[in-house]
Design a protein around this motif. Structure first.
Motif, PDB file in Angstrom:
ATOM      1  N   LYS A 115       0.839  -1.211   0.000  1.00 60.12           N
ATOM      2  CA  LYS A 115       0.000   0.000   0.000  1.00 60.12           C
ATOM      3  C   LYS A 115       0.869   1.255   0.000  1.00 60.12           C
ATOM      4  O   LYS A 115       0.545   2.241  -0.669  1.00 60.12           O
ATOM      5  N   GLU A 118       2.216   1.708  -3.461  1.00 63.31           N
ATOM      6  CA  GLU A 118       1.135   2.184  -4.329  1.00 63.31           C
ATOM      7  C   GLU A 118       0.869   3.674  -4.082  1.00 63.31           C
ATOM      8  O   GLU A 118       0.649   4.434  -5.031  1.00 63.31           O
ATOM      9  N   ARG A 119       0.909   4.086  -2.822  1.00 60.67           N
ATOM     10  CA  ARG A 119       0.718   5.506  -2.510  1.00 60.67           C
ATOM     11  C   ARG A 119       1.837   6.351  -3.126  1.00 60.67           C
ATOM     12  O   ARG A 119       1.590   7.404  -3.716  1.00 60.67           O
ATOM     13  N   TYR A 120       3.079   5.872  -3.012  1.00 61.28           N
ATOM     14  CA  TYR A 120       4.197   6.598  -3.608  1.00 61.28           C
ATOM     15  C   TYR A 120       4.039   6.691  -5.122  1.00 61.28           C
ATOM     16  O   TYR A 120       4.309   7.733  -5.724  1.00 61.28           O
ATOM     17  N   GLN A 122       1.234   6.567  -6.815  1.00 60.49           N
ATOM     18  CA  GLN A 122       0.120   7.488  -7.085  1.00 60.49           C
ATOM     19  C   GLN A 122       0.589   8.937  -6.941  1.00 60.49           C
ATOM     20  O   GLN A 122       0.252   9.783  -7.768  1.00 60.49           O
ATOM     21  N   GLU A 123       1.375   9.219  -5.909  1.00 55.81           N
ATOM     22  CA  GLU A 123       1.920  10.564  -5.731  1.00 55.81           C
ATOM     23  C   GLU A 123       2.801  10.952  -6.915  1.00 55.81           C
ATOM     24  O   GLU A 123       2.772  12.102  -7.382  1.00 55.81           O
TER      25      GLU A 123
END
Length: 150
Positions: A115, A118-120, A122-123
């Motif tokens: 997760k 995935e956040r990185y 997305q950023e």
């Protein structure tokens, strides 16, 4: 920038995946060992039951004192073996519980890391989109500021 943060986590993710796979393998082995121990316990209990049935059959026809002593000694040994096997089943059951907890912890860690990656990512996508939009805006402003060709 965030994409490089995600890339730096690749070795950590790989280690977490390996740890989760190893824990899953150990969990599977633990389950097999418990299944085998329970099967053996069931066989011993069935043998005990069969032997008791033999006593009923043989006893109704009359038995010698020697046969009775041998029967009681064997029955005692069988009860002891059943007790030992029950302790083995209990140990394997407790071990399986511990192995399941270890696997769940490793699985949760892997999911958490995934997760985060995935956040990185997305950023990084959002940042790239903003940069692209900024370039397009600057380009369109330049075009708007140029004199029109005749």
């Amino acid at each position: 920038m965030p994409a490089s943060r995600a890339a730096r986590l690749t070795p950590v993710i790989e280690m977490a995946e390996r740890a989760e796979r190893d824990a899953a393998r150990l969990l599977g082995q633990g389950q097999q060992q418990l299944d085998q121990a329970e099967l053996k316990l069931g066989e011993l209990q069935q043998y005990f039951s069969d032997y008791q049935q033999q006593w009923l059959t043989q006893g109704s026809q009359g038995v010698s004192g020697q046969w009775l002593m041998n029967y009681q000694r064997f029955l005692s040994q069988l009860e002891s073996a059943i007790g030992q096997q029950q302790r083995s089943v209990d140990w394997h059951r407790n071990n399986l519980h511990k192995l399941r907890q270890q696997w769940q912890q490793r699985r949760a860690r892997l999911e958490g890391l995934s997760k985060l990656v995935e956040r990185y990512l997305q950023e990084a996508r959002v940042a790239a989109d903003k940069r692209e939009q900024k370039l397009l805006d600057e380009f369109s402003q330049r075009l708007a500021g140029r004199p029109k060709p005749d």
